[in-house]
Design a protein around this motif. Structure first.
Motif, PDB file in Angstrom:
ATOM      1  N   CYS A 203       0.835  -1.206   0.000  1.00  0.00           N
ATOM      2  CA  CYS A 203       0.000   0.000   0.000  1.00  0.00           C
ATOM      3  C   CYS A 203       0.867   1.252   0.000  1.00  0.00           C
ATOM      4  O   CYS A 203       0.597   2.213  -0.710  1.00  0.00           O
ATOM      5  CB  CYS A 203      -0.933  -0.012   1.212  1.00  0.00           C
ATOM      6  SG  CYS A 203      -2.268  -1.220   1.086  1.00  0.00           S
ATOM      7  N   VAL A 204       1.929   1.237   0.799  1.00  0.00           N
ATOM      8  CA  VAL A 204       2.841   2.389   0.821  1.00  0.00           C
ATOM      9  C   VAL A 204       3.812   2.338  -0.356  1.00  0.00           C
ATOM     10  O   VAL A 204       4.017   3.330  -1.052  1.00  0.00           O
ATOM     11  CB  VAL A 204       3.629   2.433   2.143  1.00  0.00           C
ATOM     12  CG1 VAL A 204       4.666   3.558   2.110  1.00  0.00           C
ATOM     13  CG2 VAL A 204       2.684   2.651   3.319  1.00  0.00           C
ATOM     14  N   GLY A 205       4.408   1.183  -0.582  1.00  0.00           N
ATOM     15  CA  GLY A 205       5.517   1.124  -1.519  1.00  0.00           C
ATOM     16  C   GLY A 205       5.194   0.757  -2.951  1.00  0.00           C
ATOM     17  O   GLY A 205       6.052   0.881  -3.834  1.00  0.00           O
ATOM     18  N   GLY A 206       3.963   0.299  -3.202  1.00  0.00           N
ATOM     19  CA  GLY A 206       3.645  -0.191  -4.537  1.00  0.00           C
ATOM     20  C   GLY A 206       3.886   0.811  -5.642  1.00  0.00           C
ATOM     21  O   GLY A 206       4.392   0.462  -6.718  1.00  0.00           O
ATOM     22  N   TRP A 207       3.498   2.062  -5.394  1.00  0.00           N
ATOM     23  CA  TRP A 207       3.702   3.083  -6.417  1.00  0.00           C
ATOM     24  C   TRP A 207       4.925   3.956  -6.103  1.00  0.00           C
ATOM     25  O   TRP A 207       5.078   5.051  -6.591  1.00  0.00           O
ATOM     26  CB  TRP A 207       2.455   3.958  -6.585  1.00  0.00           C
ATOM     27  CG  TRP A 207       2.449   4.698  -7.883  1.00  0.00           C
ATOM     28  CD1 TRP A 207       2.873   5.981  -8.108  1.00  0.00           C
ATOM     29  CD2 TRP A 207       2.033   4.218  -9.173  1.00  0.00           C
ATOM     30  NE1 TRP A 207       2.758   6.321  -9.427  1.00  0.00           N
ATOM     31  CE2 TRP A 207       2.232   5.256 -10.116  1.00  0.00           C
ATOM     32  CE3 TRP A 207       1.516   2.999  -9.618  1.00  0.00           C
ATOM     33  CZ2 TRP A 207       1.929   5.112 -11.465  1.00  0.00           C
ATOM     34  CZ3 TRP A 207       1.201   2.870 -10.960  1.00  0.00           C
ATOM     35  CH2 TRP A 207       1.401   3.919 -11.862  1.00  0.00           C
ATOM     36  N   LEU A 208       5.828   3.440  -5.291  1.00  0.00           N
ATOM     37  CA  LEU A 208       7.043   4.166  -4.944  1.00  0.00           C
ATOM     38  C   LEU A 208       8.289   3.360  -5.242  1.00  0.00           C
ATOM     39  O   LEU A 208       9.211   3.845  -5.909  1.00  0.00           O
ATOM     40  CB  LEU A 208       7.015   4.544  -3.458  1.00  0.00           C
ATOM     41  CG  LEU A 208       8.316   5.140  -2.898  1.00  0.00           C
ATOM     42  CD1 LEU A 208       8.570   6.524  -3.503  1.00  0.00           C
ATOM     43  CD2 LEU A 208       8.263   5.216  -1.378  1.00  0.00           C
ATOM     44  N   LEU A 209       8.338   2.120  -4.752  1.00  0.00           N
ATOM     45  CA  LEU A 209       9.558   1.329  -4.871  1.00  0.00           C
ATOM     46  C   LEU A 209      10.039   1.143  -6.312  1.00  0.00           C
ATOM     47  O   LEU A 209      11.247   1.241  -6.579  1.00  0.00           O
ATOM     48  CB  LEU A 209       9.362  -0.035  -4.203  1.00  0.00           C
ATOM     49  CG  LEU A 209       9.200   0.001  -2.678  1.00  0.00           C
ATOM     50  CD1 LEU A 209       8.838  -1.380  -2.148  1.00  0.00           C
ATOM     51  CD2 LEU A 209      10.468   0.522  -2.001  1.00  0.00           C
ATOM     52  N   LEU A 328      15.991   3.951  13.096  1.00  0.00           N
ATOM     53  CA  LEU A 328      15.711   2.541  13.308  1.00  0.00           C
ATOM     54  C   LEU A 328      15.773   1.792  11.977  1.00  0.00           C
ATOM     55  O   LEU A 328      15.058   2.124  11.036  1.00  0.00           O
ATOM     56  CB  LEU A 328      14.324   2.362  13.940  1.00  0.00           C
ATOM     57  CG  LEU A 328      14.138   2.995  15.326  1.00  0.00           C
ATOM     58  CD1 LEU A 328      12.713   2.779  15.820  1.00  0.00           C
ATOM     59  CD2 LEU A 328      15.135   2.423  16.339  1.00  0.00           C
ATOM     60  N   GLY A 329      16.647   0.801  11.910  1.00  0.00           N
ATOM     61  CA  GLY A 329      16.779   0.011  10.697  1.00  0.00           C
ATOM     62  C   GLY A 329      17.429   0.791   9.566  1.00  0.00           C
ATOM     63  O   GLY A 329      17.977   1.879   9.764  1.00  0.00           O
ATOM     64  N   GLU A 330      17.347   0.220   8.371  1.00  0.00           N
ATOM     65  CA  GLU A 330      17.859   0.862   7.163  1.00  0.00           C
ATOM     66  C   GLU A 330      16.709   0.999   6.177  1.00  0.00           C
ATOM     67  O   GLU A 330      16.405   0.073   5.424  1.00  0.00           O
ATOM     68  CB  GLU A 330      19.001   0.038   6.558  1.00  0.00           C
ATOM     69  CG  GLU A 330      20.205  -0.097   7.477  1.00  0.00           C
ATOM     70  CD  GLU A 330      21.319  -0.926   6.859  1.00  0.00           C
ATOM     71  OE1 GLU A 330      21.159  -1.339   5.679  1.00  0.00           O
ATOM     72  OE2 GLU A 330      22.328  -1.164   7.535  1.00  0.00           O
ATOM     73  N   PRO A 331      16.035   2.144   6.186  1.00  0.00           N
ATOM     74  CA  PRO A 331      14.830   2.315   5.355  1.00  0.00           C
ATOM     75  C   PRO A 331      15.116   2.085   3.872  1.00  0.00           C
ATOM     76  O   PRO A 331      16.075   2.617   3.319  1.00  0.00           O
ATOM     77  CB  PRO A 331      14.441   3.782   5.610  1.00  0.00           C
ATOM     78  CG  PRO A 331      15.089   4.135   6.904  1.00  0.00           C
ATOM     79  CD  PRO A 331      16.357   3.351   6.956  1.00  0.00           C
ATOM     80  N   GLU A 332      14.268   1.242   3.254  1.00  0.00           N
ATOM     81  CA  GLU A 332      14.395   0.983   1.821  1.00  0.00           C
ATOM     82  C   GLU A 332      13.376   1.764   1.013  1.00  0.00           C
ATOM     83  O   GLU A 332      13.465   1.839  -0.206  1.00  0.00           O
ATOM     84  CB  GLU A 332      14.227  -0.517   1.562  1.00  0.00           C
ATOM     85  CG  GLU A 332      15.390  -1.326   2.088  1.00  0.00           C
ATOM     86  CD  GLU A 332      15.038  -2.779   2.332  1.00  0.00           C
ATOM     87  OE1 GLU A 332      15.734  -3.642   1.778  1.00  0.00           O
ATOM     88  OE2 GLU A 332      14.083  -3.051   3.078  1.00  0.00           O
ATOM     89  N   ALA A 333      12.410   2.341   1.695  1.00  0.00           N
ATOM     90  CA  ALA A 333      11.449   3.238   1.054  1.00  0.00           C
ATOM     91  C   ALA A 333      11.724   4.628   1.607  1.00  0.00           C
ATOM     92  O   ALA A 333      12.792   4.886   2.161  1.00  0.00           O
ATOM     93  CB  ALA A 333      10.027   2.779   1.341  1.00  0.00           C
TER      94      ALA A 333
END
Length: 474
Positions: A203-209, A328-333
């Motif tokens: 939902c967040v990354g589909g049209w971004l990644l 926190l973590g390594e964001p990929e988006a």
């Protein structure tokens, strides 16, 4: 109250402006959640005009309004083309991620019935929409842990959680809290090997990644090209920048899409066949999404992705350099979450709000500390240095102020309080006794509220938030 006589449009618009005086700003990039801004007014104007043009079209009956069918085919086709689907990939245009997820879960439940109560295996970082859909559909959620360092789902834990009653396994691309992509290929392979469907919440990354990948980011495989992925959701009102009410859920085959539909002929009225949870609904959001996709085009989205990627990297780097804060973590988006070591993040959020910036608080859960969340959009790059200055100043102010002052023993009392035994008025008085004004105007300070909620177990949080919602709408 309904007026005795009708009011003019000028009068009504003036009152809307008055009502919105305390709202967060929807343009400019200072609100880092809920709002997705291209920074291109002409795109939003085109979407608004198309939304209005389709406002009164009712998608209840596709034979009555073929324009809606034509638009939906184009929009679903565009999403399918970006997410590894070929021509004719089956999909449904929905009102948002929650509805897309609900339809995917209904399809899984109905396509492959099981003898017991259907179960869904869901990482603890997956969106609560899965829990909501399970509640509505009578499914059981089996939560699984994520890696405490990377915050990605653990494939071995997913495998252990699958039982004969499992109808769906979930992975996120990315999960919202920390912006990391679960190991979709591994999870989908496990699901396929056990004969279970696999849904990817993009939902967040589909049209971004995909655009970030084209702009040079390293993006792991997550879409319909991954063997074992049987459905995927993609919100266009997020990084598609369409007006709210726009999402798409895609399926790997038409039979699954048919399982998401609802039909009823058991009454003497008009024939009911619904593709979505809603029946009558405006085609306005569909028109707005269609116009936004066409107004931006491939080059527009790629340019926005380049700006978003640059802004995300600069933000993560800048936050990491501020004393007491850590990403926190390594964001990929383009979702960045950061915690505080000697800084209370809830106080930091209030301090930033005083300076005109909204940073979204996230409560601690499943070993993940309380943190603040920033959604980086196309407009963020222009103000990323200003944002970092605000975060640094707010962190220093929060360090000086110290943690919020919560009355001793309040969390313990609330955890055992029978909220059903008190009415809304008494709940309001209880909140006021500890300095929380539920009836006030403007943007409230939330540090104490968030600190109290953070000290409570999830069921108690849910009960209090439910009562809070009841009070503010009363």
């Amino acid at each position: 109250m309904l007026p005795e006589n009708g009011r003019t449009s000028e009068d009504l618009l003036a009152e809307i402006s008055l009502l919105r005086r305390h709202d967060l700003q929807v343009r400019g990039g200072k609100v880092t959640a809920y709002i997705y801004d291209t920074g291109r007014p002409e795109v939003h104007d085109a979407a608004a005009r198309a939304y209005f043009e389709m406002l009164e079209v009712n998608t209840l009956d596709p034979t009555a309004f073929p324009s809606a069918v034509a638009m939906e085919r184009q929009v679903v086709g565009a999403v399918a083309g970006l997410l590894g689907g070929g021509p004719g990939t089956p999909g449904i245009f929905t009102s948002g991620g929650t509805e897309s997820i609900m339809l995917a879960m209904k399809a899984a439940r109905d396509a492959r019935p099981v003898a017991g109560r259907p179960r869904v295996v869901v990482p603890v970082t997956a969106h609560p929409a899965f829990h909501k859909a399970a509640h509505y559909l009578g499914l059981e959620v089996a939560p699984v842990p994520v890696d405490p360092a990377t915050f990605r789902a653990v494939p071995e834990a997913v495998a252990e959680a699958i039982t004969p009653d499992t109808v769906l396994v979930v992975a996120s691309a990315p999960s919202y809290p920390q912006g990391v992509v679960d190991p979709v290929a591994d999870i989908a392979a496990i699901a396929a090997g056990r004969g279970v469907l696999c849904h990817v919440d993009a939902c967040v990354g589909g049209w971004l990644l995909p655009w970030l990948a084209e702009a040079g980011a390293s993006v792991p495989p997550f879409d319909l090209t991954v063997p074992g992925v049987t459905s995927i959701s993609c919100d266009l009102h997020k990084f598609g920048y369409a007006p709210k009410g726009a999402s798409v859920v895609l399926f790997s085959d038409p039979a699954l899409r048919r399982a998401a539909y609802f039909a009823s002929a058991a009454w003497p009225g008009y024939t009911v066949i619904n593709a979505t949870v809603q029946s009558s609904k405006s085609a306005g959001p569909l028109g707005g999404a269609w116009a936004t996709l066409n107004a931006l085009g491939r080059e527009g989205y790629l340019a926005l992705a380049r700006d978003t990627l640059t802004a995300t990297r600069r933000l993560a780097e800048g936050i990491g350099a501020i004393p007491g804060l850590r990403v926190l973590g390594e964001p990929e988006a383009s979702l960045v979450a950061f915690a505080g070591d000697d800084v209370d993040v809830f106080v930091l959020s209030d301090e930033a709000r005083k300076l005109g910036w909204f940073l979204q608080p996230q409560l601690s859960y499943a070993g993940i500390p309380a943190n603040l969340h920033v959604t980086v959009t196309g407009v963020t790059l222009a103000g990323v240095e200003a944002m970092l200055e605000v975060i640094a100043a707010s962190a220093e102010a929060a360090r000086a102020a110290g943690p919020p002052r919560v009355p001793e023993g309040l969390a313990e009392i609330l955890a055992t309080l029978d909220l059903d035994a008190i009415d809304d008025a008494t709940f309001t008085e209880l909140a006021a006794s500890v300095g929380i004004d539920l009836g006030g105007e403007g943007q409230p300070e939330m540090a104490v509220v968030n600190a109290v909620l953070d000290a409570l177990p999830a069921p108690a949080r849910e009960a209090i938030l439910t009562r809070f919602l009841s009070v503010i709408y009363s």
